[in-house]
Design a protein around this motif. Sequence first.
Motif, PDB file in Angstrom:
ATOM      1  N   LEU A 125       0.846  -1.193   0.000  1.00 41.46           N
ATOM      2  CA  LEU A 125       0.000   0.000   0.000  1.00 41.46           C
ATOM      3  C   LEU A 125       0.879   1.240   0.000  1.00 41.46           C
ATOM      4  CD1 LEU A 125      -2.724   1.478   0.309  1.00 41.46           C
ATOM      5  CD2 LEU A 125      -2.544   1.079   2.779  1.00 41.46           C
ATOM      6  N   THR A 130       1.148  10.220   5.860  1.00 44.49           N
ATOM      7  CA  THR A 130       0.484   9.529   6.966  1.00 44.49           C
ATOM      8  C   THR A 130       0.453  10.460   8.171  1.00 44.49           C
ATOM      9  OG1 THR A 130       1.133   7.310   6.230  1.00 44.49           O
ATOM     10  CG2 THR A 130       0.581   7.570   8.560  1.00 44.49           C
ATOM     11  N   LYS A 136      -5.147   4.708   6.449  1.00 47.38           N
ATOM     12  CA  LYS A 136      -4.406   3.512   6.036  1.00 47.38           C
ATOM     13  C   LYS A 136      -5.142   2.248   6.482  1.00 47.38           C
ATOM     14  CE  LYS A 136      -1.517   6.483   4.618  1.00 47.38           C
ATOM     15  NZ  LYS A 136      -2.369   7.641   4.965  1.00 47.38           N
ATOM     16  N   ALA A 140      -6.374  -0.628   3.925  1.00 48.21           N
ATOM     17  CA  ALA A 140      -5.964  -2.017   4.145  1.00 48.21           C
ATOM     18  C   ALA A 140      -7.181  -2.931   4.265  1.00 48.21           C
ATOM     19  CB  ALA A 140      -5.098  -2.116   5.394  1.00 48.21           C
ATOM     20  N   VAL A 153       2.955  -0.662   4.567  1.00 49.16           N
ATOM     21  CA  VAL A 153       2.528   0.629   4.016  1.00 49.16           C
ATOM     22  C   VAL A 153       3.770   1.485   3.829  1.00 49.16           C
ATOM     23  CG1 VAL A 153       1.140   2.696   4.367  1.00 49.16           C
ATOM     24  CG2 VAL A 153       0.362   0.502   5.306  1.00 49.16           C
ATOM     25  N   THR A 155       4.923   5.333   2.826  1.00 51.67           N
ATOM     26  CA  THR A 155       4.458   6.702   2.648  1.00 51.67           C
ATOM     27  C   THR A 155       5.661   7.614   2.440  1.00 51.67           C
ATOM     28  OG1 THR A 155       3.067   8.410   3.682  1.00 51.67           O
ATOM     29  CG2 THR A 155       4.515   7.207   5.127  1.00 51.67           C
TER      30      THR A 155
END
Length: 223
Positions: A125, A130, A136, A140, A153, A155
């Motif tokens: 992702l 963030t 998030k 997800a 994740v 970012t």
Amino acid sequence: MSAQEAGRTVAEMLIDAGAVHVSTDRPFFLAAGWASPVYVDVRLLFGAAATRRVVTDLAADFLAGPLAGHGFDAIAGAETAGMPFATTLADRLDMELRHVRKRPLGAGHNAQVEGGPVDGRRVLLLDDLTTDGSSKLSFARGLRSAGAVVTDVLTIFYHDAFPGTRERLANAGLCLHSLATWQDVLALKSNLPAPHRAVVEEFLADPVVWSARHGGRADRPAG
């Protein structure tokens, strides 16, 4: 390039692009409801070809370094700012690309995940920013409900101010990775004007209290 060097590079690009907005009188209200004296517009890095290439290079290096061996089958860009990031990185790495929304579209196939199937695929992702991790979790959940395996994740900038973010994501089986944080910005001693630095440092000392005093959220996220 080391993680520290990558963080410094992203921080410098953000400041040079005018993406770090500091207000000394009126707060910004972030998407999660927090009041903040600073707003970081990471999307500006994708407007110019030069910074877009550098961010993509750094992300590709991250996948070849800290995320090496994870065996991702696809990259999913988060609605909406994560999509340019995901698209350029997927092109660079010749990987499958998906688009994930915070919630189903409500039209057509009513899909939350678009661009192709993710069932049984290991998906990374991607998002631009963030804050407290709430969005998030939504992304997800959408990917997982479509059958994807999501554990990581990435970012570009992590607004590492509000407590409990990494812990809350970890409780949901997600590991947060970022190219840069506030610490990288503050490490640039000559790039942030002294009055702005003072405002940011005061905020970072206790962002929940600062937010509450300026009309934003006042609850401390659960760790």
